[in-house]
Design a protein around this motif. Structure first.
Motif, PDB file in Angstrom:
ATOM      1  N   ARG A  37       0.838  -1.203   0.000  1.00  0.00           N
ATOM      2  CA  ARG A  37       0.000   0.000   0.000  1.00  0.00           C
ATOM      3  C   ARG A  37       0.874   1.254   0.000  1.00  0.00           C
ATOM      4  NH1 ARG A  37      -1.850   2.340   5.520  1.00  0.00           N
ATOM      5  NH2 ARG A  37      -0.195   1.608   6.876  1.00  0.00           N
ATOM      6  N   ARG A  38       2.056   1.130   0.654  1.00  0.00           N
ATOM      7  CA  ARG A  38       2.933   2.295   0.703  1.00  0.00           C
ATOM      8  C   ARG A  38       3.551   2.585  -0.665  1.00  0.00           C
ATOM      9  NH1 ARG A  38       6.531   1.332   5.245  1.00  0.00           N
ATOM     10  NH2 ARG A  38       8.189   0.767   3.825  1.00  0.00           N
ATOM     11  N   ALA A  41       0.912   4.121  -2.763  1.00  0.00           N
ATOM     12  CA  ALA A  41       0.680   5.521  -2.393  1.00  0.00           C
ATOM     13  C   ALA A  41       1.768   6.401  -2.978  1.00  0.00           C
ATOM     14  CB  ALA A  41       0.649   5.665  -0.873  1.00  0.00           C
ATOM     15  N   SER A  42       2.993   5.912  -2.854  1.00  0.00           N
ATOM     16  CA  SER A  42       4.109   6.719  -3.312  1.00  0.00           C
ATOM     17  C   SER A  42       4.143   6.817  -4.840  1.00  0.00           C
ATOM     18  CB  SER A  42       5.380   6.125  -2.701  1.00  0.00           C
ATOM     19  OG  SER A  42       6.443   6.265  -3.554  1.00  0.00           O
ATOM     20  N   LYS A  45       1.185   9.019  -5.785  1.00  0.00           N
ATOM     21  CA  LYS A  45       1.152  10.294  -5.058  1.00  0.00           C
ATOM     22  C   LYS A  45      -0.189  10.500  -4.362  1.00  0.00           C
ATOM     23  CE  LYS A  45       5.044  12.031  -7.123  1.00  0.00           C
ATOM     24  NZ  LYS A  45       5.700  10.719  -6.852  1.00  0.00           N
ATOM     25  N   ILE A  46      -0.615   9.476  -3.681  1.00  0.00           N
ATOM     26  CA  ILE A  46      -1.844   9.617  -2.905  1.00  0.00           C
ATOM     27  C   ILE A  46      -1.554   9.282  -1.445  1.00  0.00           C
ATOM     28  CG2 ILE A  46      -3.438   9.155  -4.803  1.00  0.00           C
ATOM     29  CD1 ILE A  46      -3.606   6.239  -3.719  1.00  0.00           C
ATOM     30  N   ASN A  47      -2.491   9.611  -0.616  1.00  0.00           N
ATOM     31  CA  ASN A  47      -2.384   9.344   0.807  1.00  0.00           C
ATOM     32  C   ASN A  47      -2.368   7.829   1.063  1.00  0.00           C
ATOM     33  OD1 ASN A  47      -3.509   8.845   3.501  1.00  0.00           O
ATOM     34  ND2 ASN A  47      -3.657  11.082   3.561  1.00  0.00           N
ATOM     35  N   PRO A  48      -1.476   7.346   1.903  1.00  0.00           N
ATOM     36  CA  PRO A  48      -1.410   5.903   2.201  1.00  0.00           C
ATOM     37  C   PRO A  48      -2.733   5.350   2.737  1.00  0.00           C
ATOM     38  CG  PRO A  48       0.533   6.998   3.067  1.00  0.00           C
ATOM     39  CD  PRO A  48      -0.383   8.073   2.572  1.00  0.00           C
ATOM     40  N   ASN A  49      -3.481   6.180   3.450  1.00  0.00           N
ATOM     41  CA  ASN A  49      -4.791   5.721   3.943  1.00  0.00           C
ATOM     42  C   ASN A  49      -5.743   5.407   2.782  1.00  0.00           C
ATOM     43  OD1 ASN A  49      -4.101   5.936   6.646  1.00  0.00           O
ATOM     44  ND2 ASN A  49      -4.746   8.087   6.750  1.00  0.00           N
ATOM     45  N   THR A  50      -5.622   6.187   1.710  1.00  0.00           N
ATOM     46  CA  THR A  50      -6.456   5.959   0.536  1.00  0.00           C
ATOM     47  C   THR A  50      -6.082   4.644  -0.134  1.00  0.00           C
ATOM     48  OG1 THR A  50      -6.469   8.350   0.213  1.00  0.00           O
ATOM     49  CG2 THR A  50      -7.262   7.000  -1.613  1.00  0.00           C
TER      50      THR A  50
ATOM     51  N   THR C 168       3.831  10.597   1.027  1.00  0.00           N
ATOM     52  CA  THR C 168       3.296   9.290   0.671  1.00  0.00           C
ATOM     53  C   THR C 168       4.234   8.179   1.118  1.00  0.00           C
ATOM     54  OG1 THR C 168       4.377   9.411  -1.483  1.00  0.00           O
ATOM     55  CG2 THR C 168       2.136  10.245  -1.338  1.00  0.00           C
ATOM     56  N   GLU C 173       4.028   8.019   7.812  1.00  0.00           N
ATOM     57  CA  GLU C 173       3.095   6.944   8.100  1.00  0.00           C
ATOM     58  C   GLU C 173       2.855   6.819   9.610  1.00  0.00           C
ATOM     59  OE1 GLU C 173       2.541   2.642   6.079  1.00  0.00           O
ATOM     60  OE2 GLU C 173       4.457   3.138   6.966  1.00  0.00           O
ATOM     61  N   HIS C 189      -4.653  15.403  -3.142  1.00  0.00           N
ATOM     62  CA  HIS C 189      -4.668  13.929  -3.157  1.00  0.00           C
ATOM     63  C   HIS C 189      -3.909  13.328  -1.980  1.00  0.00           C
ATOM     64  CE1 HIS C 189      -5.494  13.937  -7.728  1.00  0.00           C
ATOM     65  NE2 HIS C 189      -6.564  14.151  -7.007  1.00  0.00           N
ATOM     66  N   LEU C 190      -3.215  14.178  -1.242  1.00  0.00           N
ATOM     67  CA  LEU C 190      -2.355  13.667  -0.175  1.00  0.00           C
ATOM     68  C   LEU C 190      -3.013  13.721   1.191  1.00  0.00           C
ATOM     69  CD1 LEU C 190       0.974  15.448  -1.160  1.00  0.00           C
ATOM     70  CD2 LEU C 190       0.297  13.116  -1.680  1.00  0.00           C
ATOM     71  N   ILE C 191      -4.069  14.497   1.320  1.00  0.00           N
ATOM     72  CA  ILE C 191      -4.580  14.764   2.662  1.00  0.00           C
ATOM     73  C   ILE C 191      -5.841  13.967   2.976  1.00  0.00           C
ATOM     74  CG2 ILE C 191      -3.566  17.043   2.804  1.00  0.00           C
ATOM     75  CD1 ILE C 191      -6.080  18.216   1.790  1.00  0.00           C
ATOM     76  N   ASP C 192      -6.044  13.715   4.256  1.00  0.00           N
ATOM     77  CA  ASP C 192      -7.222  12.985   4.700  1.00  0.00           C
ATOM     78  C   ASP C 192      -8.361  13.931   5.018  1.00  0.00           C
ATOM     79  OD1 ASP C 192      -6.446  10.043   5.151  1.00  0.00           O
ATOM     80  OD2 ASP C 192      -4.791  11.154   6.064  1.00  0.00           O
ATOM     81  N   GLU C 209     -12.208  12.196   1.102  1.00  0.00           N
ATOM     82  CA  GLU C 209     -12.840  11.079   0.400  1.00  0.00           C
ATOM     83  C   GLU C 209     -14.346  11.064   0.635  1.00  0.00           C
ATOM     84  OE1 GLU C 209     -10.958   9.975  -2.030  1.00  0.00           O
ATOM     85  OE2 GLU C 209     -10.680   7.873  -1.479  1.00  0.00           O
TER      86      GLU C 209
END
Lengths: 126, 277, 229
Positions: A37-38, A41-42, A45-50, C168, C173, C189-192, C209
């Motif tokens: 998932r990491r 994400a990398s 370029k998205i959030n790891p939670n996504t 990311t 993390e 795209h990076l933020i929650d 989201e």
């Protein structure tokens, strides 16, 4: 791996759609390892939670599977893959039909045009 | 405690270059000064005795014997001392203001350290104090050096050898910097340290309340001064000849301790509750 | 969790914060957004006890900030705060001297990642590299919470990309991150989570989201709505 995201659909949905495309076309082969998932994400370029959310949903849908601590893999379930492919085609057809309905065009005409277009693209690829 | 010493070392490092300059200037000026004024003295002696055919006695009567007092009364000697005092006084302010107005705002770093913020305050105060003590020790060493040097430069008959106490007493105010008793030392440096704490806290008041803080800081300094001299006022105006000198002294010490504790406590409060980056 | 509860702040007569409340969870990137001068930096400073507040309360994992908190939470201001005459190596040594949470291995890793040399003086670094060192000095601490003030402002596109990569990667993390920006485009795209600050209050806070999924809106759509109101 490259996705052009639109800003109004949830990112995780867009990630899943991308995976489905890759699985349906065979770009991701059955049993193939997918990025963590990491890494995902990398790369995207998205959030790891996504990324985590997308993987969780795909896991629940049976598109990917994880054994123990190993990296997740694309499903080997042929039927599943076929149904994904079916789903992708249906989605495209739906969108197409939805788009041409207002133009009032006959089936024969459309089929002819589709055939021509597909040939043209095939030529172009060569 | 270790954080305090790390901060102290760090603050000393930051002043080190300028400090070396002060030390070199002091050494060069005082030694060169001694050489120059002793040569001038001897040249005059030669002129008077060899050229003008005066007796040595009459020369000595007019010009006196050469002693280190000749040096301590010259700009060569007290010039660098004044320079050091002024530099350190300026540095009392600079040591704080550079952290806000320096190129990169270092105060962020200092305030976000995982240690009591009071350590920053105490380390800065101890830096000033260490620097002062360092310069004073340098001066004592220099005086010894000068006492020996003068023996090489001026023949015995023209020379009056002073003891170190006499040298120190030859220069007004010098016994504030180099007291001749331990008690004197405590008084001089205790008062000095208290003044540094009061100024530091006044600076923090300004840094906390900015423009308004300038006035409050001024009032605070005035109030501290008043408390410090209150025993004097008491005995001079209200109760003349009421206290024995030793009682007076103890009252003064007590007043000084109150001012110092007040400054540190207020500094602690401001750093934790009111300070602004 | 960082809880900001009804904080108010005045500069002279001007009321900059009029009761700001929001929370930032561990493992999430919370973005504090608002036009310049709206008080984003003041909120950050208040969380770190770098400026006094008139009323309200700020809790970090249920506790008011104290000296030990600085091993758990770090603020990266929008400009570097290390002395210009220090080399990168000396700056890192300073952090190592004072912080138990300084992670030297990670610091070296970041140095490689940013392709920077330890021997360089901070005052000789380019703007982009200064921003990276500023970030490095915070990121190499094993803290639970990281606050970053405008990490993307005023630097070139390639440095921006590298810094975005940090978000990311494993570097943030599991941490709680609060970042301020006046420009959402680079990072949406990076933020929650987004907390919109306007006129001294939080006008809206939401998960990115969630608004995409439930309302079919982009972050900018929501910002636009708020501004048009």
């Amino acid at each position: 791996m490259n996705i052009t995201f639109n800003k109004r659909d949830p990112l995780y949905v867009q990630v899943i759609r991308y995976f489905k495309e890759q699985i349906a076309t065979g770009a991701f082969e059955p049993g193939e390892e997918i990025p963590s998932r990491r890494e995902l994400a990398s790369k995207l370029k998205i959030n790891p939670n996504t990324a985590q959310r997308a993987y969780k949903e795909m896991e629940e849908e049976g598109l990917i599977y994880t054994e123990g601590n190993n990296p997740s893999k694309v499903t080997k379930d042929i039927e599943k893959i076929a149904s994904v492919r079916q789903e992708m085609i249906m989605e495209a057809v739906d969108a197409f039909v939805h788009a041409i309905r207002p133009i009032n065009v006959s089936l024969d005409e459309v089929v002819g045009l589709i055939e021509a277009k597909l040939n043209e693209e095939q030529e172009g690829r060569k | 405690m270790t954080n305090f010493f790390k901060l102290l070392r760090f603050e000393l490092d930051r002043f080190f270059k300028l400090y070396i300059v002060l030390i070199v200037v002091t050494i060069v000026s005082q030694l060169a000064g001694l050489v120059i004024i002793s040569k001038l003295y001897m040249r005059r002696a030669r002129e008077e005795i060899v050229v003008n055919q005066n007796s040595m006695e009459s020369f000595l009567e007019t010009y006196g014997q050469f002693s280190l007092a000749n040096l301590t009364h010259s700009l060569w000697f007290f010039g660098p001392i004044a320079l050091c005092i002024v530099s350190l006084l300026i540095y009392v302010f600079f040591i704080w203001y550079r952290d806000w107005f320096g190129k990169n705002t270092f105060i962020y770093r200092l305030l976000m350290l995982p240690t009591e913020r009071l350590n920053v305050y105490l380390a800065k105060a101890m830096t000033i104090f260490t620097m002062v003590l360092g310069l004073v020790s340098l001066q004592i060493v220099l005086i010894y050096l000068e006492m020996n040097l003068v023996r090489l430069l001026v023949p015995r008959d023209f020379r009056l050898d002073l003891t170190i106490h006499e040298v120190i007493r030859s220069f007004d105010y010098f016994n504030i910097l180099i007291p001749d008793s331990f008690l004197g030392f405590l008084i001089s440096y205790g008062t000095g340290l208290m003044a540094v704490f009061v100024l530091f806290t006044a600076i923090l008041i300004e840094r906390s309340y900015r423009l308004k803080g300038v006035f409050i800081g001024g009032l605070y300094v005035a109030a501290s001064f008043f408390v410090f001299i209150s025993p004097l006022i008491l005995s001079e105006i209200f109760l003349p000849r009421f206290f024995y000198p030793i009682e007076m002294f103890l009252l003064e010490v007590f007043a000084g301790l109150i001012v110092m504790t007040g400054a540190i406590w207020l500094g602690y409060y401001l750093l934790n509750k009111k300070i602004r980056v | 969790m960082i809880e900001v509860r009804e904080i108010t702040k005045r500069f002279g007569r001007k009321e900059v914060l009029k009761g700001v409340s929001f929370t930032a969870e561990k493992g999430e990137i919370t973005c504090l957004i608002g036009v310049n001068g709206v008080g984003k930096t003041t909120v950050m400073n208040a969380i770190m006890n770098l400026t006094p507040i008139q009323s309200g309360e700020i809790l970090i994992d249920g506790q008011k900030i104290n000296k030990r908190s600085y091993e758990k939470i770090m603020f990266i201001p929008d400009a570097i705060t290390m002395l210009p005459q220090m080399t990168i190596q000396q700056a890192m040594q300073f952090m190592d001297d004072f912080y138990e949470s300084w992670n030297e291995k990670r610091a070296k890793e970041l140095l490689d990642f940013f392709k920077l040399e330890e021997g360089n003086k901070i005052s000789n670094l380019s703007k982009g590299n200064t921003a990276k060192i500023n970030l490095l000095l915070g990121l190499a601490l094993d803290v639970d919470y990281l606050l970053m003030d405008e990490p993307f402002s005023g630097i070139d596109i390639f440095s921006r990309e590298q810094i975005a990569d940090v978000f990311t990667s494993h570097l943030v993390e599991d941490r709680g991150v609060i970042i301020t920006t006046h420009e959402i485009n680079d990072i949406e795209h990076l933020i929650d989570k987004v907390v919109i600050l306007n006129d001294g209050t939080v006008v809206k806070s939401f998960y990115t989201e969630e608004v995409r999924e439930k309302e079919g809106k982009s972050v900018i759509d929501v910002l636009r709505e708020v501004h048009l109101q």
